[in-house]
Design an enzyme around this catalytic site. Structure first.
Site, PDB file in Angstrom:
ATOM      1  N   GLY A 161      43.023  59.170  40.362  1.00 46.61           N
ATOM      2  CA  GLY A 161      41.472  58.853  39.831  1.00 46.61           C
ATOM      3  C   GLY A 161      40.193  58.409  39.909  1.00 46.61           C
ATOM      4  O   GLY A 161      39.213  58.137  39.938  1.00 46.61           O
ATOM      5  N   ALA A 162      39.900  60.100  39.461  1.00 45.83           N
ATOM      6  CA  ALA A 162      39.285  60.699  39.012  1.00 45.83           C
ATOM      7  C   ALA A 162      38.575  61.051  37.410  1.00 45.83           C
ATOM      8  O   ALA A 162      37.648  61.988  37.599  1.00 45.83           O
ATOM      9  CB  ALA A 162      38.798  62.563  39.770  1.00 45.83           C
ATOM     10  N   SER A 163      38.901  60.160  36.660  1.00 46.19           N
ATOM     11  CA  SER A 163      38.351  60.709  35.302  1.00 46.19           C
ATOM     12  C   SER A 163      37.090  60.090  34.856  1.00 46.19           C
ATOM     13  O   SER A 163      35.747  60.321  34.253  1.00 46.19           O
ATOM     14  CB  SER A 163      39.428  59.905  34.130  1.00 46.19           C
ATOM     15  OG  SER A 163      39.667  58.789  34.882  1.00 46.19           O
ATOM     16  N   ARG A 164      36.710  58.854  36.067  1.00 47.46           N
ATOM     17  CA  ARG A 164      35.451  57.842  35.611  1.00 47.46           C
ATOM     18  C   ARG A 164      34.767  58.155  36.942  1.00 47.46           C
ATOM     19  O   ARG A 164      35.944  57.473  38.280  1.00 47.46           O
ATOM     20  CB  ARG A 164      35.798  56.876  35.010  1.00 47.46           C
ATOM     21  CG  ARG A 164      36.547  57.290  33.610  1.00 47.46           C
ATOM     22  CD  ARG A 164      36.200  56.012  32.911  1.00 47.46           C
ATOM     23  NE  ARG A 164      37.740  55.263  33.605  1.00 47.46           N
ATOM     24  CZ  ARG A 164      38.161  53.564  33.938  1.00 47.46           C
ATOM     25  NH1 ARG A 164      36.217  53.219  34.575  1.00 47.46           N
ATOM     26  NH2 ARG A 164      38.793  52.764  34.738  1.00 47.46           N
ATOM     27  N   TYR A 204      42.647  41.022  44.789  1.00 46.71           N
ATOM     28  CA  TYR A 204      41.926  42.805  45.610  1.00 46.71           C
ATOM     29  C   TYR A 204      41.343  43.155  46.760  1.00 46.71           C
ATOM     30  O   TYR A 204      41.471  44.335  47.456  1.00 46.71           O
ATOM     31  CB  TYR A 204      40.414  43.047  45.115  1.00 46.71           C
ATOM     32  CG  TYR A 204      39.503  44.332  44.620  1.00 46.71           C
ATOM     33  CD1 TYR A 204      40.018  45.065  44.363  1.00 46.71           C
ATOM     34  CD2 TYR A 204      38.501  44.322  45.396  1.00 46.71           C
ATOM     35  CE1 TYR A 204      39.126  46.235  44.138  1.00 46.71           C
ATOM     36  CE2 TYR A 204      38.133  44.963  45.604  1.00 46.71           C
ATOM     37  CZ  TYR A 204      37.987  46.230  44.523  1.00 46.71           C
ATOM     38  OH  TYR A 204      37.271  47.818  44.796  1.00 46.71           O
ATOM     39  N   LYS A 253      42.345  46.090  49.626  1.00 47.87           N
ATOM     40  CA  LYS A 253      41.379  47.021  50.411  1.00 47.87           C
ATOM     41  C   LYS A 253      42.031  46.647  51.761  1.00 47.87           C
ATOM     42  O   LYS A 253      41.583  47.579  52.819  1.00 47.87           O
ATOM     43  CB  LYS A 253      40.366  46.074  49.441  1.00 47.87           C
ATOM     44  CG  LYS A 253      39.815  46.720  47.813  1.00 47.87           C
ATOM     45  CD  LYS A 253      40.182  47.818  48.614  1.00 47.87           C
ATOM     46  CE  LYS A 253      39.897  48.955  46.698  1.00 47.87           C
ATOM     47  NZ  LYS A 253      40.197  50.079  46.699  1.00 47.87           N
TER      48      LYS A 253
HETATM   49  P1  NAP Z   1      36.633  53.027  37.665  1.00 42.32           P
HETATM   50  O1  NAP Z   1      35.001  53.370  37.326  1.00 42.32           O
HETATM   51  O2  NAP Z   1      36.791  51.528  37.019  1.00 42.32           O
HETATM   52  O3  NAP Z   1      37.527  53.889  37.666  1.00 42.32           O
HETATM   53  C1  NAP Z   1      38.886  53.730  38.414  1.00 42.32           C
HETATM   54  C2  NAP Z   1      39.866  54.776  38.217  1.00 42.32           C
HETATM   55  O4  NAP Z   1      40.697  54.464  38.933  1.00 42.32           O
HETATM   56  C3  NAP Z   1      39.757  55.474  36.991  1.00 42.32           C
HETATM   57  O5  NAP Z   1      39.450  57.290  37.065  1.00 42.32           O
HETATM   58  C4  NAP Z   1      41.040  55.666  36.161  1.00 42.32           C
HETATM   59  O6  NAP Z   1      41.695  56.849  35.581  1.00 42.32           O
HETATM   60  C5  NAP Z   1      41.706  55.114  37.934  1.00 42.32           C
HETATM   61  N1  NAP Z   1      42.991  54.328  37.728  1.00 42.32           N
HETATM   62  C6  NAP Z   1      42.894  53.685  38.078  1.00 42.32           C
HETATM   63  N2  NAP Z   1      44.335  53.155  37.314  1.00 42.32           N
HETATM   64  C7  NAP Z   1      45.542  54.221  37.833  1.00 42.32           C
HETATM   65  C8  NAP Z   1      46.358  54.589  37.931  1.00 42.32           C
HETATM   66  N3  NAP Z   1      47.400  53.723  38.042  1.00 42.32           N
HETATM   67  N4  NAP Z   1      46.836  55.981  37.915  1.00 42.32           N
HETATM   68  C9  NAP Z   1      45.895  56.825  38.590  1.00 42.32           C
HETATM   69  N5  NAP Z   1      44.746  56.022  38.055  1.00 42.32           N
HETATM   70  C10 NAP Z   1      44.336  55.207  38.254  1.00 42.32           C
HETATM   71  O7  NAP Z   1      36.181  52.143  39.282  1.00 42.32           O
HETATM   72  P2  NAP Z   1      35.535  52.823  40.614  1.00 42.32           P
HETATM   73  O8  NAP Z   1      33.857  51.944  40.974  1.00 42.32           O
HETATM   74  O9  NAP Z   1      35.090  54.445  39.944  1.00 42.32           O
HETATM   75  O10 NAP Z   1      36.359  52.736  41.830  1.00 42.32           O
HETATM   76  C11 NAP Z   1      37.138  53.989  42.155  1.00 42.32           C
HETATM   77  C12 NAP Z   1      37.379  53.329  43.390  1.00 42.32           C
HETATM   78  O11 NAP Z   1      36.733  52.881  44.759  1.00 42.32           O
HETATM   79  C13 NAP Z   1      38.416  51.909  43.416  1.00 42.32           C
HETATM   80  O12 NAP Z   1      39.334  52.049  44.266  1.00 42.32           O
HETATM   81  C14 NAP Z   1      37.916  50.339  43.463  1.00 42.32           C
HETATM   82  O13 NAP Z   1      38.546  49.490  43.938  1.00 42.32           O
HETATM   83  C15 NAP Z   1      37.020  51.058  44.969  1.00 42.32           C
HETATM   84  N6  NAP Z   1      36.097  50.291  44.829  1.00 42.32           N
HETATM   85  C16 NAP Z   1      34.916  50.731  44.117  1.00 42.32           C
HETATM   86  C17 NAP Z   1      33.199  50.080  43.898  1.00 42.32           C
HETATM   87  C18 NAP Z   1      32.750  49.662  42.685  1.00 42.32           C
HETATM   88  O14 NAP Z   1      31.574  48.543  43.265  1.00 42.32           O
HETATM   89  N7  NAP Z   1      32.059  50.461  41.886  1.00 42.32           N
HETATM   90  C19 NAP Z   1      33.334  48.822  45.426  1.00 42.32           C
HETATM   91  C20 NAP Z   1      34.519  48.775  46.176  1.00 42.32           C
HETATM   92  C21 NAP Z   1      34.932  50.083  46.343  1.00 42.32           C
HETATM   93  P3  NAP Z   1      42.183  56.061  34.142  1.00 42.32           P
HETATM   94  O15 NAP Z   1      40.746  55.356  33.707  1.00 42.32           O
HETATM   95  O16 NAP Z   1      41.752  57.622  33.542  1.00 42.32           O
HETATM   96  O17 NAP Z   1      42.857  55.654  34.144  1.00 42.32           O
END
Ligand code: NAP
Length: 243
Positions: A8-11, A151, A155
């Site tokens: 999940g490293a695209s964003r 969720y 987690k």
């Molecule tokens: P995000 O900006 O929505 O990015 C999510 C990433 O996950 C995207 O790169 C997406 O890739 C990838 N992804 C989703 N489903 C996938 C799949 N089936 N196969 C491969 N890649 C997939 O979210 P983020 O905030 O960076 O979150 C990253 C991690 O941190 C997650 O596990 C999230 O639960 C955790 N987290 C986030 C927060 C927060 O506040 N942001 C807090 C705690 C934990 P594509 O777009 O290419 O599909």
């Protein structure tokens, strides 16, 4: 040169982690799924900087695609030293309204993916008796979030997975740890309005939300040999929001 896979490293957080590892001299496999254009642009930019990166499109909630990604990484870089299970989705909904599809999607993408990616990677690490697994959980896996029961459940599952696997793999010199971020500024929180963001900042002792780079720094440390005696732990960069 050490090699890392970041799912999940695209964003968002995964992208910041991938950039940080590439800049710090790792061969970096950048996994993406739906965000093809932005991922390809990101990978191209890093390559132009002379960094050792490769991209691989895979839905990591699909076992065959996860396997293909890991095989590709071995073909390209010859080993896997660090796996960062970061790919994830979130959804805000009352528990009473959750459908079976909502529930299944949450488990499949956030938890099954961790199983699918970790098991084959460990086979390579066991041969070398060395490796680091870093799983991205959330504060909600520690304290639970209203309207995010599924969720929070996955987690929390990642935390249990981390603790159990660290015990099993410790004797093989493989460290398994968990990062449980607080509220981080990425697309995942884009539906929050300004008032909600202000309230969250005010409820955080450090008076700000986290950045993806805050999490990347933590991942870099856990992957480094400075963290060789740390395993089975949950580290929560959250500005003091959860203490
Ligand atoms: P995000 O900006 O929505 O990015 C999510 C990433 O996950 C995207 O790169 C997406 O890739 C990838 N992804 C989703 N489903 C996938 C799949 N089936 N196969 C491969 N890649 C997939 O979210 P983020 O905030 O960076 O979150 C990253 C991690 O941190 C997650 O596990 C999230 O639960 C955790 N987290 C986030 C927060 C927060 O506040 N942001 C807090 C705690 C934990 P594509 O777009 O290419 O599909």
């Amino acid at each position: 040169m050490r090699t890392v896979i970041v799912t999940g490293a695209s964003r968002g957080i995964g992208k910041a982690i991938a950039r940080a590892f590439a800049i710090n001299g790792y061969n970096t496999l950048i996994n993406y799924n739906k965000s093809v254009d932005s991922a390809l642009e990101f990978i191209e930019d890093l390559k132009k900087e002379g960094l050792s990166v490769e991209g691989f499109k895979a839905d990591v909630s699909n076992k065959n695609e996860a396997d293909a990604m890991i095989n590709y990484c071995i073909d390209k870089f010859g080993s896997i030293d660090v796996l960062i299970n970061n790919a994830g989705i979130a959804q805000t909904k009352l528990f009473i309204d959750l459908t079976e599809t909502d529930w299944d999607n949450m488990i499949r993408v956030n938890l099954n993916s961790v199983f699918y990616c970790t098991q084959p990677v460990i086979k390579h690490m066991l041969k070398k008796k060395r490796g680091k697994i870093i799983n991205i959980s959330s504060i909600w896996g520690i304290v639970g979030a209203s309207c995010e029961v599924h969720y929070s459940a996955v987690k929390a599952g990642i935390i249990g997975f981390t603790k159990a696997l660290s015990k099993e793999l410790g004797p093989s010199n493989i460290q398994v740890n968990c990062i449980a971020p607080g509220i981080i500024q990425t697309d995942m929180i884009k539906d929050l309005d300004e008032k909600e963001i202000e309230e969250l900042k005010n409820a955080t002792p450090l008076l700000r939300l986290g950045t993806a780079d805050d999490i990347a720094e933590c991942a870099l440390f856990l992957a480094s040999n400075k963290a060789d005696f740390i395993t089975g732990q949950v580290i929560s960069p959250n500005g003091g929001f959860v203490i």
